[in-house]
Design an enzyme around this catalytic site. Structure first.
Site, PDB file in Angstrom:
ATOM      1  N   HIS A 237       0.809  -1.226   0.000  1.00 37.62           N
ATOM      2  CA  HIS A 237       0.000   0.000   0.000  1.00 37.62           C
ATOM      3  C   HIS A 237       0.840   1.273   0.000  1.00 37.62           C
ATOM      4  CE1 HIS A 237      -3.868   2.155   1.076  1.00 37.62           C
ATOM      5  NE2 HIS A 237      -4.295   1.196   0.273  1.00 37.62           N
ATOM      6  N   HIS A 337      -7.224  -2.995 -10.665  1.00 36.42           N
ATOM      7  CA  HIS A 337      -7.531  -2.598  -9.291  1.00 36.42           C
ATOM      8  C   HIS A 337      -9.003  -2.216  -9.231  1.00 36.42           C
ATOM      9  CE1 HIS A 337      -7.627   0.546  -6.049  1.00 36.42           C
ATOM     10  NE2 HIS A 337      -6.837  -0.311  -5.445  1.00 36.42           N
TER      11      HIS A 337
END
Length: 442
Positions: A237, A337
């Site tokens: 992340h 994504h």
């Protein structure tokens, strides 16, 4: 906001079209006509529709801010065809809404059939171009235009992208939340739901250089998930800085993660390439890259193995397909994504079905952002046909409906949006600080 498209159709043509469809549906199953005759009739019908669809003129654009954190875009034609897009940019909703107003002003009266021209004009018309806000606004418009084109022609978008190269799409779900925990029970639950793969955050908040002990929990969580025979992607992340990311990537390597996502912030292609060279685990990245131009240095530096563009950020179906094709030339896989809403997922699936290098699709069903929301709005909440996303053996089937292949419950969207706008602020990502009070990457 809404785009309004106008078309004038010859009524007689559509009567003939309806008769052809009726003839095929009634007599085909009875064996009264051959398979070849059925196909010929449908080709004739397609020709009639193509020849008599007139220019669509764009009108106003409607957007709907809905729980948990999504921004839907609605476009309508004069013949009552409705297209849906999604411009969700988590944490920057109001900015995208402002950009949508600019697109509305620019494209009112434009020919909505010319999706490529609209895309290029929207991207190039201002001196300052690209970036998350402008590209997210364009994404919603682009998806809605593709949805309308497919619906008006009576075919799924994947048909317009050259047809499908697979019959189903592999998917993964999320476990563990922002502060990863209880991953074993969550992985087992996902397995019961039909998934064979999951993704989880690798770490909680972490300092630039932290104690090696903070990485032990990550390794144990990955070990637990792999122990129950689930594939697992590990999302760093962008939280983990280079000194710690190198250590963590090496520690995880023996457990063969499906991929490591955003090992560093997506402003560091050279440093990510360095990590890629020291581990065999596939490196994935792309949710914070907004066009093929931003992916290019990662491909040229051989920094990533999996491209993860987000269809609601990168420029919609048009640019997602461009990125997929560019990635293929570098032998890079595609795994879009999508921790977002059903419209974004449906748009991703259209490209996934038609892109040879597609490998796996993220989906937000029962994700922590959804289940933790006060309204508990989830992937299926605003859908009239949620069964199209049923998971079997780790896959969802090819979407067969026209356009992007899903039906949105518009009445529910309008009610939810009105309540959301009147009672809540737009979603914001949390701000994390370490024990010393310094900022940490979220």
């Amino acid at each position: 906001m809404v785009l309004n498209f106008t078309s004038s159709l010859d009524d007689n043509i559509w009567v003939v079209s309806a008769q052809l469809h009726y003839y095929v549906m009634i007599f085909g199953p009875l064996g009264k006509i051959t398979q070849m005759e059925c196909e010929i009739f449908l080709v004739i019908d397609q020709f009639l529709r193509l020849e008599h669809l007139s220019i669509c003129e764009c009108g106003p654009v409607f957007y709907f801010r809905v729980p948990p954190r999504w921004l839907f875009v609605r476009v309508e034609t004069a013949d009552d065809t409705v297209g849906w897009g999604e411009s969700t940019l988590e944490g920057h909703t109001e900015a995208v809404e402002g950009a949508m107003k600019d697109l509305q002003e620019r494209f009112t009266g434009a020919d909505a059939d010319n999706i490529q021209d609209i895309w290029q004009t929207a991207y190039m018309m201002r001196f300052y171009r690209g970036g998350p806000v402008l590209m997210s606004a364009l994404s919603g418009l682009d998806i809605a235009l593709w949805d309308i084109k497919g619906k008006r022609l009576g075919v799924p978008v994947w048909h317009l992208l050259g047809g499908k190269v697979r019959d189903r799409v592999k998917v993964y779900g999320w476990i563990g939340g922002d502060h990863p925990k209880d991953v074993l029970s969550a992985a087992l639950e996902r397995k019961q739901q039909g998934f064979t793969a999951v993704k989880m955050n690798g770490t909680d908040a972490i300092s630039w250089i932290d104690s090696p002990d903070v990485l032990k929990g990550t390794v144990e969580r990955i070990r637990q998930v792999r122990f129950v025979n689930m594939d697992v992607g590990v999302d760093f992340h962008g939280r983990v800085h280079k000194g710690m990311a190198k250590q963590l990537a090496k520690l995880l390597e023996p457990y063969q993660p499906l991929f490591i996502e955003e090992p560093l912030l997506p402003t560091q292609p050279d440093e990510i390439a360095d990590i890629s060279r020291i581990v065999s685990t596939p490196i994935a990245l792309g949710e914070r890259l907004y066009t093929r131009y931003e992916f290019r240095p990662y491909f040229e530096k051989h920094a990533i193995d999996i491209a993860q563009p987000d269809v609601s950020h990168c420029g919609g179906i048009t640019e997602l397909r461009n990125i997929a094709s560019l990635a293929e030339t570098y032998d890079v896989a595609l795994a879009p994504h999508c921790p977002l809403g059903p419209i974004a997922l449906a748009a991703c699936v259209q490209v996934a079905l038609s892109a040879p290098n597609f490998v796996i699709q993220e989906m937000s069903w029962k994700m922590h952002y959804n289940t933790d929301d006060p309204e508990a709005a989830d992937l299926h909440t605003y859908m009239a046909n949620p069964q199209v996303f049923d998971i079997k053996e780790g896959y969802i089937g090819a979407l067969q409906g026209p356009g992007i292949g899903i039906e949105i419950a518009e009445g529910l969207v309008r009610i939810a949006s009105e309540k959301y706008m009147s009672s809540r602020s737009a979603w914001r990502n949390p701000v994390w600080r370490g024990s010393d009070g310094g900022l940490r990457e979220w």
